[in-house]
Design a protein around this motif. Structure first.
Motif, short mmCIF file in Angstrom:
data_model
loop_
_atom_site.label_atom_id
_atom_site.label_comp_id
_atom_site.label_asym_id
_atom_site.label_seq_id
_atom_site.Cartn_x
_atom_site.Cartn_y
_atom_site.Cartn_z
N ASP A 1 0.85 -1.19 0.00
CA ASP A 1 0.00 0.00 0.00
C ASP A 1 0.89 1.24 0.00
OD1 ASP A 1 -2.22 -1.59 0.12
OD2 ASP A 1 -2.47 -1.40 2.29
N TYR A 2 0.52 2.23 -0.84
CA TYR A 2 1.22 3.51 -0.89
C TYR A 2 0.20 4.61 -0.62
CZ TYR A 2 4.32 0.55 -3.73
OH TYR A 2 5.10 -0.46 -4.21
N SER A 3 0.58 5.61 0.16
CA SER A 3 -0.36 6.70 0.44
C SER A 3 0.37 8.03 0.51
CB SER A 3 -1.10 6.45 1.76
OG SER A 3 -0.24 6.64 2.87
N PHE A 4 -0.37 9.08 0.16
CA PHE A 4 0.13 10.45 0.29
C PHE A 4 -1.04 11.33 0.67
CE2 PHE A 4 0.61 14.71 -1.47
CZ PHE A 4 1.79 15.11 -0.85
N ASN A 5 -0.84 12.21 1.64
CA ASN A 5 -1.90 13.13 2.01
C ASN A 5 -1.32 14.51 2.30
OD1 ASN A 5 -0.82 11.95 4.56
ND2 ASN A 5 -2.29 13.36 5.52
N ALA A 6 -2.12 15.52 2.06
CA ALA A 6 -1.70 16.90 2.31
C ALA A 6 -2.91 17.72 2.74
CB ALA A 6 -1.06 17.51 1.06
N ASP A 7 -2.68 18.67 3.61
CA ASP A 7 -3.74 19.58 4.05
C ASP A 7 -3.13 20.97 4.23
OD1 ASP A 7 -6.69 19.55 5.34
OD2 ASP A 7 -5.41 20.92 6.47
N TYR A 8 -3.80 21.97 3.67
CA TYR A 8 -3.28 23.35 3.72
C TYR A 8 -4.41 24.27 4.14
CZ TYR A 8 -1.11 27.72 2.23
OH TYR A 8 -0.59 28.99 2.20
N GLN A 9 -4.15 25.13 5.10
CA GLN A 9 -5.15 26.07 5.57
C GLN A 9 -4.52 27.45 5.67
OE1 GLN A 9 -7.47 24.78 8.96
NE2 GLN A 9 -7.22 22.62 8.44
N VAL A 10 -5.28 28.47 5.18
CA VAL A 10 -4.75 29.82 5.14
C VAL A 10 -5.92 30.80 5.22
CG1 VAL A 10 -4.80 29.93 2.62
CG2 VAL A 10 -3.19 31.38 3.88
N LEU B 1 -9.49 29.38 4.01
CA LEU B 1 -9.49 28.44 2.91
C LEU B 1 -8.78 27.17 3.34
CD1 LEU B 1 -9.94 27.79 -0.16
CD2 LEU B 1 -7.66 28.78 -0.55
N SER B 2 -9.42 26.02 3.11
CA SER B 2 -8.83 24.72 3.43
C SER B 2 -8.80 23.88 2.16
CB SER B 2 -9.65 23.99 4.50
OG SER B 2 -9.76 24.75 5.68
N LEU B 3 -7.64 23.33 1.86
CA LEU B 3 -7.45 22.45 0.71
C LEU B 3 -6.81 21.16 1.19
CD1 LEU B 3 -5.92 25.09 -1.72
CD2 LEU B 3 -8.26 24.24 -1.75
N SER B 4 -7.33 20.04 0.75
CA SER B 4 -6.78 18.76 1.20
C SER B 4 -6.82 17.75 0.07
CB SER B 4 -7.55 18.22 2.41
OG SER B 4 -8.91 17.97 2.07
N GLY B 5 -5.92 16.80 0.14
CA GLY B 5 -5.87 15.72 -0.84
C GLY B 5 -5.35 14.45 -0.22
N VAL B 6 -5.91 13.32 -0.62
CA VAL B 6 -5.47 12.01 -0.16
C VAL B 6 -5.41 11.08 -1.36
CG1 VAL B 6 -5.95 10.04 1.33
CG2 VAL B 6 -6.59 12.33 2.07
N PHE B 7 -4.30 10.38 -1.50
CA PHE B 7 -4.16 9.39 -2.56
C PHE B 7 -3.64 8.09 -1.95
CE2 PHE B 7 -1.45 7.16 -5.66
CZ PHE B 7 -2.38 6.94 -6.67
N VAL B 8 -4.30 6.98 -2.25
CA VAL B 8 -3.91 5.67 -1.75
C VAL B 8 -3.89 4.69 -2.92
CG1 VAL B 8 -4.40 3.77 -0.20
CG2 VAL B 8 -4.90 6.11 0.53
N ARG B 9 -2.78 4.01 -3.09
CA ARG B 9 -2.69 2.95 -4.10
C ARG B 9 -2.49 1.61 -3.40
NH1 ARG B 9 0.75 3.20 -9.53
NH2 ARG B 9 -1.26 4.11 -10.13
#
Length: 741
Positions: free
Chosen positions: A238-247, A254-262
């Protein structure tokens, strides 16, 4: 993948190009990386939330010491969660024992698409390293999707305000077959680009080797016809990457988020069948080799903007989520003893090859507004919309079957595969307006609302549209300094499975019978209520008791059309329809507390116990909802030794029997108990190492299959076959080190 990268970039581009205001001090206080890594010195309990809707909340620290690999592993310690998975597998959550389609899985409070045709999401696809906490939401609210007859599991991922600093996690896993895998993760959170940013990544090996043994009789207590010895190994990474940015931007946040799981996985099943229970070459029936190669990508991108306006707070939400699953399956089977000549001469060889592609995309958006009506009451209203596109493509090879002469000559050349393709596409649009009132007066806190869910589905060119009004209400009454009463009621919905809507006819899909979908199925709906009482124990402990009831109408069940199937006389075409009603009910108890009252302030204990029951009427009489376990119990402890900077603990889990009955087949499933332990030692001021072991009792899954030729034989109990199957697996040991920086 290119599309995923472009979408991720597009999501983050506005915050880079925008005229960003200087970030204000956030109201949240991020946890230091050191504090998150080093938890030695105190027991960790479930949170006592202020939510009006009955909600159980568990921080990562509650699970972390046992080092679960996936969210599914973590949920095994949560009340009323059961699984119907294989040993060492935790995929489809069965909250309150009901089918996974009755449980809504949320990520950060938002729906996510899954690969299941029942719209369920496999929680073993999310690494546990991503989560901040897990919430069990027992009842519904107007501002949340109503697909939650059994309740909802909200998986809250770390956001930009979760962590200050970073840590790395690395370790090794010893699997039951003595293979060794690795696990690695890294997380960092801090100031960036005028706001706060959190990024994380993980890579971990997965392996689940199991042994299965089956005995097949002509009837219960009758003649043993054959046995099957099988190995089943599921391995991958399993591979995963996540990011969350708030400003802060333009007076709002503003909140931006992303999650990717393979997920990359290979399922390798090999089996040998023998006649009469005599496991020798002279009685060899078949040798089967079945491999499934799987690659699955989950992507979720979310944007949210909150700003004070129009006398209250307004929220704009935009999301994109996709599920892309590719599977290729190859099965070879050599048959023996079709004549008097035994092994090693084959009589017939069969080969199957199938390629399955599933692509599911969802675009979602919402406009929501909350404002006070007076000093004690506020109103929230809005509209939420989802556009789903789902395409299923199956490339099925014509089955290759040819006779092999019983001679020493080489096997004839295998003919070439000839593929036929089956495709169906689904488009679904949902527009769901809602309004909700909430307030607080003295000891009473409450909410009540209405949600109107509209669904427009097109499958294979056939429309199926419906709309449901879903009221809900909850209240929490503080009885005294330690006790409070929580009551909730509401109406929920369960939409039909996608495969059940497909109008095509699948040959021999249900044993010897064909299956034809029903594109005009209506959703199931349920009125439900929860009544619970909760008491605070000391400073951190809590004990709760909850009683629930659901009255489900328009149940979706198998039916027999009476039409002859493709197999000729004695076979039928089965279908599915809305038939009858059902009730679900039970009692849930949970306790987590330190033993300070016994002079053991460094020892924490927890106990979760749920008694589950239900009632459905079918043509054979009364039964439970299919495959609902009658109970699930978790009990465990943790003990800290501050002077040694060490800790240890254990948890024990047992799930009750489950029974399922469909057309011409019944199955009873029993599970063995599971014991997990951990040993923790702090090495430096910023590092801790943990040794964990799961499945120390070599848990088994036993299944009893009652099989019949048709429903008339099922009623008369004239058996076609009676099968006993046992599946076992050994312990998994993991050594992990966490280092804060």
């Amino acid at each position: 993948m290119r599309k995923s990268i472009l979408l991720l970039g597009a999501a983050f581009l506005p915050c880079i190009l925008a005229d960003v205001a200087v970030a204000q001090d956030a109201p949240q206080t991020p946890t230091s990386a050191l504090a998150e890594v080093i938890v030695t010195g105190r027991p960790v309990f479930r949170n006592r939330t202020d939510d009006v809707v009955p909600t159980l909340s568990y921080d990562l620290e509650y699970f972390q010491r046992f080092e679960p690999l996936t969210v599914g592993d973590a949920l095994r310690r949560v009340p009323s969660v059961t699984f119907l998975s294989d040993v060492l597998e935790s995929d489809g959550v069965r909250l309150r024992g009901l089918d996974a389609g009755y449980t809504q899985i949320l990520i950060n409070g938002e729906r996510v698409p899954g690969g299941g045709d029942d719209r369920s999401f496999f929680v073993d696809r999310i690494p546990a390293e991503l989560i901040e906490r897990v919430e069990v939401v027992r009842s519904s609210s107007a501002n949340r999707s109503g697909d939650a007859v059994a309740g909802a599991i909200n998986i809250v991922l770390r956001d930009a305000y979760t962590l200050d600093g970073g840590y790395i996690r690395g370790g090794a896993i010893l699997f039951p077959d003595d293979e060794v895998g690795g696990t690695f993760g890294a997380v960092y959170g801090g100031q960036a680009l005028g706001g706060r940013l959190l990024v994380g990544a993980s890579v971990q090996d997965r392996r689940n080797p199991k042994d299965k043994y089956s005995q097949r009789f002509d009837r219960p207590g009758g003649t043993l016809d054959n046995t099957e010895v099988q190995t089943d190994v599921r391995s991958g990474t399993d591979y995963s990457f996540n990011a969350d940015y708030q400003v802060d931007v333009g007076g709002g946040e503003l909140s931006l988020s992303g999650v990717f799981v393979r997920t990359e996985r290979l399922q390798d099943e090999d089996s040998i069948e023998y006649r009469g229970g005599r496991e020798q070459n002279a009685d060899l029936l078949t040798i089967n080799d079945n491999n499934v190669d799987i690659e699955t990508d989950n992507l979720s991108l979310r944007g949210r903007y909150e700003i004070d306006m129009l006398g209250g707070e307004t929220r704009f939400k935009l999301g994109y989520a996709s599920f892309d699953d590719h599977q290729s399956e190859f099965e070879n089977e050599a048959e023996y003893l079709r004549d008097a000549i035994a092994f090693p001469d084959e009589d017939r060889f069969t080969a199957d090859f199938e390629i399955r592609d599933l692509q599911d995309e969802e675009w979602s958006g919402a406009l929501e507004h909350t404002r006070p009506l007076n000093e004690t009451t506020e109103i929230e209203f809005g509209v939420q919309a989802v556009q789903k596109d789902r395409e299923s493509i199956t490339d099925l090879a014509t089955r290759i079957r040819f006779t092999v002469p019983n001679t020493p000559a080489p096997r004839p050349v295998q003919p070439a595969f000839v593929f036929t393709q089956g495709t169906y596409a689904i488009e679904e649009t949902r527009i769901d307006p809602y309004v909700m009132l909430s307030g607080e007066t003295g000891a009473l806190k409450w909410e009540a609302g209405l949600r109107y869910e509209t669904t427009d589905t097109t499958i294979a060119g056939i429309d199926n549209d419906y709309a449901e009004l879903l009221p809900s209400a909850s209240l929490r009454y503080t009885l005294n300094d330690t006790d409070r009463l929580i009551v909730s009621a509401g109406r929920t919905i369960r939409r039909p499975k996608f495969n059940d809507l497909a109008p095509g006819t699948l040959e021999e899909e249900r044993g010897d019978n064909d299956f034809r979908g029903n594109p005009l199925l209506e959703p199931e709906t349920a009125w439900g209520a929860d009544v619970g009482i909760e008491r605070r124990l000391g400073l951190d402990g809590v004990v709760g008791l909850n009683v629930f009831y659901r009255d489900v109408t328009n149940l979706i069940e198998d039916v027999n059309t009476g039409l002859q199937g493709s197999g000729g006389a004695g076979t039928f075409i089965e279908s599915i329809d809305n038939v009858g009603d059902g009730q679900v009910y039970g009692v849930e108890f949970d306790l987590s507390t330190s033993l300070t009252f016994a002079g053991m302030e460094n020892t924490g204990v927890f106990l979760n116990a749920s008694w589950l029951d239900s009632k459905v009427e079918d043509v054979l009489g009364e039964r439970r909802f299919n495959d609902q376990s009658d109970y699930v119990v978790n009990v465990g402890f943790t003990h800290d030794i501050p002077t040694w900077q060490a800790a240890f603990g254990a948890t024990y889990r047992k799930q009750g029997d489950a029974f399922g009955r469909v057309y011409a087949e019944e199955v009873t499933t029993s599970y063995g108990a599971d014991l997990e332990v951990f040993l923790e030692k702090r090495l430096f001021d910023n590092a801790v190492v943990r040794l964990t072991a799961i499945n120390l009792l070599d848990s088994a899954k036993d299944e009893v299959f009652d099989k019949f030729a048709d429903q008339d034989d099922q009623i008369a109990r004239n058996y076609d076959e009676y099968e006993l199957e046992t599946e076992t697996a050994g312990p998994v040991v993991q050594l992990v080190m966490r280092l804060a920086f």
